[in-house]
Design a protein around this motif. Structure first.
Motif: not given
Length: 96
Positions: A55-66
């Protein structure tokens, strides 16, 4: 709190718990969209499936536009759909 390259020290804390921490990063960033690349994406998602911080990884990716690679158990197209849905929901809420 000390700021680091990712914004906060908290980022580094969840990353240390990631199932992928000792895996080959190239597995999560395959080149191409067929054959070996599809096998790599599947293998990366299997690692994500056993990860305690997906969940944290996905949140990071979405917030950072990965836009590339496998993050939080999702591939590029899956994250693109999530981002579009989130943007559309935000537009609808702001129109109310």
């Amino acid at each position: 709190m000390h700021e680091d390259a990712w914004g906060t020290r908290a980022f580094m804390e969840w990353l240390r718990s990631a199932a992928c921490v000792d895996e080959d990063p190239e597995l999560f960033f395959p080149v191409g969209t067929a054959g070996p690349a599809l096998r790599d994406v599947s293998a990366a998602k299997r690692i994500c499936a056993r990860c305690p911080v997906t969940g944290q990884c996905l949140d990071f990716a979405l917030a950072g536009g990965q836009t590339s690679g496998v993050w939080g158990g999702t591939g590029e197209e899956e994250r693109d759909r999530l981002l579009r849905t989130t943007r559309n929901d935000a537009r609808r809420r702001s129109a109310l």
